[in-house]
Motif scaffolding. Structure first.
Motif, PDB file in Angstrom:
ATOM      1  N   GLN A   1      40.258  45.193  39.875  1.00 51.85           N
ATOM      2  CA  GLN A   1      39.210  44.164  39.851  1.00 51.85           C
ATOM      3  C   GLN A   1      38.232  44.364  40.997  1.00 51.85           C
ATOM      4  O   GLN A   1      38.589  44.878  42.062  1.00 51.85           O
ATOM      5  CB  GLN A   1      39.834  42.770  39.932  1.00 51.85           C
ATOM      6  CG  GLN A   1      40.836  42.455  38.837  1.00 51.85           C
ATOM      7  CD  GLN A   1      40.228  42.510  37.455  1.00 51.85           C
ATOM      8  OE1 GLN A   1      39.124  42.003  37.232  1.00 51.85           O
ATOM      9  NE2 GLN A   1      40.939  43.121  36.515  1.00 51.85           N
TER      10      GLN A   1
ATOM     11  N   LEU B   1      35.019  42.197  43.107  1.00 56.43           N
ATOM     12  CA  LEU B   1      34.481  40.858  43.357  1.00 56.43           C
ATOM     13  C   LEU B   1      33.373  40.926  44.404  1.00 56.43           C
ATOM     14  O   LEU B   1      33.514  41.605  45.425  1.00 56.43           O
ATOM     15  CB  LEU B   1      35.588  39.920  43.845  1.00 56.43           C
ATOM     16  CG  LEU B   1      35.162  38.521  44.315  1.00 56.43           C
ATOM     17  CD1 LEU B   1      34.709  37.683  43.131  1.00 56.43           C
ATOM     18  CD2 LEU B   1      36.302  37.823  45.048  1.00 56.43           C
TER      19      LEU B   1
ATOM     20  N   VAL C   1      31.687  39.529  39.240  1.00 58.32           N
ATOM     21  CA  VAL C   1      33.008  40.049  38.884  1.00 58.32           C
ATOM     22  C   VAL C   1      32.868  41.233  37.933  1.00 58.32           C
ATOM     23  O   VAL C   1      31.872  41.393  37.229  1.00 58.32           O
ATOM     24  CB  VAL C   1      33.896  38.961  38.237  1.00 58.32           C
ATOM     25  CG1 VAL C   1      34.216  37.856  39.221  1.00 58.32           C
ATOM     26  CG2 VAL C   1      33.216  38.383  36.991  1.00 58.32           C
TER      27      VAL C   1
ATOM     28  N   GLN D   1      29.566  34.235  42.426  1.00 64.41           N
ATOM     29  CA  GLN D   1      30.584  35.276  42.388  1.00 64.41           C
ATOM     30  C   GLN D   1      30.221  36.293  41.317  1.00 64.41           C
ATOM     31  O   GLN D   1      29.966  35.931  40.165  1.00 64.41           O
ATOM     32  CB  GLN D   1      31.971  34.694  42.066  1.00 64.41           C
ATOM     33  CG  GLN D   1      32.666  34.042  43.237  1.00 64.41           C
ATOM     34  CD  GLN D   1      34.128  33.764  42.937  1.00 64.41           C
ATOM     35  OE1 GLN D   1      34.546  33.716  41.790  1.00 64.41           O
ATOM     36  NE2 GLN D   1      34.917  33.573  43.978  1.00 64.41           N
TER      37      GLN D   1
END
Length: 291
Positions: free
Chosen positions: A157, A159, A134, A132
């Motif tokens: 955010q 991702l 981020v 992942q």
């Protein structure tokens, strides 16, 4: 990395025929194993998921589309994250793009190893790492409009999700330390298949995929999406590893070890060499003897 390779090769060549303290030669034959551990990926390709202009997946393509932009603008208005001064989604703009990095992840795999009486051998391993990426970006409005009161930004955010499949082939050397302990050293090469699973942004608590399924067009009315095509590819690299093993009578061995990869990761527009690290455990089944 060069120093690590030289040091490992020197150990492999200098160790000669390994003999345990009890005078018995190392095991000979085929072993099968399963391994798992923590995985730390280099951030050199992480900004593939940042949504910057010029990337294959961009924030602006979704944010400034009537299909999604209207939803985003209405959601921000309903949550009072923007004021009446922001009259449409067309005024929303990114003022700071994210600096992405990979979270600590995990790697699992299976493989086989064949050992000769000299202590040398070879290893073939198949591993899967699920990663992942981020980061966060700031959303503001054009024309100097305040979003809400004195707030100029809405923090959002970002991702990214990807899978990496490693196929490792290595030369191994096992050095017996005692009746129950041994040291295994590996030097090998890898093929790395990277597959992008998703690239999403979160704005006002709602998630939106920015994967480019619109042939780089803005997804407005009349623009149809198509089946997603993987934005990754096949890279390659080299690795070294060292494992301390404890013999399990009648079963095989339990080993704890560290692996360092210097590998080329292939993502569309972000192909780069980087350092990857794994710290984990391996469980081996007893050697299957061959002539």
């Amino acid at each position: 990395m060069k120093q690590c390779l030289i040091a490992l090769i020197s150990i492999l060549l200098a160790s000669g025929t390994a003999v345990a303290d009890d005078g018995k030669p190392p095991s000979r034959g085929l072993s099968i194993f399963a391994n798992a551990g923590g995985y730390w990926a280099d951030k050199v390709t992480a900004n593939f998921y940042s949504g910057r202009p010029g990337n294959d997946n961009t924030i602006d393509r979704v944010l400034h589309s009537n299909t999604y932009g209207q939803q985003i603008w209405a959601n921000l208005r309903n949550q009072q994250l923007i004021t009446d001064a922001v009259g449409s989604y067309e005024q929303l703009q990114v003022v700071e793009y994210p600096d992405m990095y990979y979270r600590t992840s995990y790697q699992i795999g299976v493989g086989m190893r064949y050992d000769y009486s000299s202590g040398f051998g070879w290893l073939l391993r198949f591993d899967l790492a699920k990663l992942q990426a981020v980061g966060a970006f700031n959303l503001s409005a054009s024309g100097g409009s305040a979003l809400l009161g004195s707030n100029q930004y809405v923090k959002c955010q970002m991702l990214g999700q990807e899978d990496r499949i490693n196929i490792d082939l290595a030369l191994t050397k096992t050095v017996s330390l005692s009746e129950v302990l041994d040291l295994e050293l590996n030097l090998g090469a890898s093929l790395i298949n990277t597959k992008v699973q998703d690239n999403m942004m979160e704005i006002g608590g709602s998630a939106y995929s920015i994967l480019n399924i619109w042939d780089s067009r803005v997804p407005d009315e009349g623009v149809e999406g198509y089946q997603y095509i993987n934005q990754g590819g096949i890279g390659y690299g080299v690795f070294v590893s060292a494992l301390l093993g404890y013999s399990l009578p009648g079963v095989g061995a339990l080993k704890v070890g560290y692996t360092c990869y210097q590998s080329k990761t292939v993502l569309k527009g972000y192909t780069a060499w980087g350092w990857q690290h794994m710290l984990g455990v391996r469980i081996e089944m007893n050697n299957f003897r061959f002539l």
